[in-house]
Write a protein that holds these residues in place. Structure first.
Motif, short mmCIF file in Angstrom:
data_model
loop_
_atom_site.label_atom_id
_atom_site.label_comp_id
_atom_site.label_asym_id
_atom_site.label_seq_id
_atom_site.Cartn_x
_atom_site.Cartn_y
_atom_site.Cartn_z
N GLY A 139 0.79 -1.22 0.00
CA GLY A 139 0.00 0.00 0.00
C GLY A 139 0.83 1.27 0.00
N ALA A 140 2.13 1.13 -0.21
CA ALA A 140 2.95 2.34 -0.13
C ALA A 140 4.07 2.40 -1.16
CB ALA A 140 3.55 2.46 1.27
N ASN A 141 4.58 1.28 -1.61
CA ASN A 141 5.76 1.27 -2.45
C ASN A 141 5.40 0.77 -3.85
OD1 ASN A 141 8.27 1.01 -3.61
ND2 ASN A 141 9.13 -0.29 -2.02
N LEU A 142 5.37 1.66 -4.82
CA LEU A 142 5.00 1.28 -6.19
C LEU A 142 6.11 0.54 -6.92
CD1 LEU A 142 3.04 4.35 -7.58
CD2 LEU A 142 2.19 2.30 -6.47
N GLN A 143 7.35 0.68 -6.48
CA GLN A 143 8.46 0.08 -7.23
C GLN A 143 8.29 -1.42 -7.47
OE1 GLN A 143 11.19 2.08 -8.44
NE2 GLN A 143 11.21 0.27 -9.74
N PRO A 144 7.95 -2.24 -6.45
CA PRO A 144 7.79 -3.67 -6.74
C PRO A 144 6.63 -3.96 -7.69
CG PRO A 144 7.84 -3.27 -4.36
CD PRO A 144 7.83 -1.94 -5.03
N VAL A 145 5.60 -3.14 -7.66
CA VAL A 145 4.47 -3.31 -8.58
C VAL A 145 4.93 -3.04 -10.00
CG1 VAL A 145 2.16 -2.49 -9.20
CG2 VAL A 145 2.81 -2.69 -6.78
N TRP A 146 5.63 -1.93 -10.18
CA TRP A 146 6.10 -1.58 -11.52
C TRP A 146 7.12 -2.60 -12.04
CZ3 TRP A 146 6.62 4.34 -12.63
CH2 TRP A 146 5.38 4.95 -12.42
N ASP A 147 7.96 -3.11 -11.16
CA ASP A 147 8.92 -4.14 -11.57
C ASP A 147 8.19 -5.40 -12.02
OD1 ASP A 147 11.00 -2.41 -10.91
OD2 ASP A 147 11.46 -3.40 -9.01
N ALA A 148 7.17 -5.81 -11.27
CA ALA A 148 6.39 -7.01 -11.62
C ALA A 148 5.64 -6.79 -12.93
CB ALA A 148 5.43 -7.36 -10.50
N ALA A 149 5.05 -5.63 -13.11
CA ALA A 149 4.33 -5.33 -14.36
C ALA A 149 5.28 -5.38 -15.55
CB ALA A 149 3.66 -3.96 -14.26
N SER A 150 6.50 -4.91 -15.37
CA SER A 150 7.49 -4.96 -16.44
C SER A 150 7.88 -6.40 -16.75
CB SER A 150 8.74 -4.16 -16.05
OG SER A 150 8.42 -2.79 -15.92
N ARG A 151 8.09 -7.21 -15.71
CA ARG A 151 8.45 -8.61 -15.93
C ARG A 151 7.34 -9.34 -16.66
NH1 ARG A 151 10.45 -8.02 -10.82
NH2 ARG A 151 8.63 -9.00 -9.87
N ILE A 152 6.09 -9.13 -16.26
CA ILE A 152 4.95 -9.78 -16.89
C ILE A 152 4.88 -9.39 -18.37
CG2 ILE A 152 2.41 -9.81 -16.98
CD1 ILE A 152 2.54 -9.66 -13.86
N ALA A 153 5.15 -8.14 -18.66
CA ALA A 153 5.09 -7.66 -20.04
C ALA A 153 6.33 -8.08 -20.84
CB ALA A 153 4.97 -6.14 -20.06
#
Length: 175
Positions: A139-153
């Motif tokens: 709920g606070a750190n977007l970096q792991p979300v963006w990293d995962a989204a990049s890996r998925i893509a």
């Protein structure tokens, strides 16, 4: 693209930004002006939208509270057709379909295809549920979300950090 669209796109995941720019450019070449009317949302902004049509005047526009929307993670935007410099929320269904299909051609998920709540302006990067985003971000750190989204893509971006004005829950650390 108007300055508001440009600003909003600087705050979302770089792959979403690139794909949205392609959609907007393609539709502009076809004579349809489309702008980003919403991108990354804070928890307060999301809760204010959720309150609309419930505890505040206006029609319901979302069923998602804070941290229940991919907008809260920079993975979603809302696109709207514009006429004479103003959003045309009453555009014909065919116009919304053109926007959604253009987004899908770019590999984006379109909310107009959803069964329960058709969200015609909504497009997002596919692959992560909001539950996964919340678990990754705390709920606070977007970096792991963006990293995962990049890996998925299957893409690699040198993302140093998400937008600096992102605000997580009160007391949360934002990296």
């Amino acid at each position: 693209m108007n300055p508001h669209t440009v600003r909003r796109l600087t705050k979302v995941h770089p792959l979403l930004r690139r794909k949205a720019e392609a959609v907007i450019g393609q539709l502009a070449a076809e004579g349809l002006t489309v702008e980003v009317v919403s991108g990354l949302r804070t928890a307060d902004e999301q809760n204010a939208l959720y309150a609309q049509g419930r505890t505040k005047p206006g029609p319901k526009v979302t069923y998602a509270k804070a941290w229940q929307s991919n907008h809260n993670y920079g993975l979603a935007i809302d696109l709207c057709p514009f006429v004479d410099g103003k959003p045309d929320w009453n555009a014909p269904r065919a116009t919304w379909k053109r926007i959604g299909e253009a987004a899908e051609r770019q590999g984006l998920e379109w909310g107009g295809r959803w069964a329960k709540f058709r969200d015609m302006p909504h497009v997002q990067l596919p692959g992560l549920s909001v539950a996964q985003c919340f678990a990754l971000s705390g709920g606070a750190n977007l970096q792991p979300v963006w990293d995962a989204a990049s890996r998925i893509a299957g893409v690699v971006y040198a993302i140093k950090s998400p937008p600096v004005d992102f605000q997580g829950p009160k007391g949360a650390t934002v990296y």
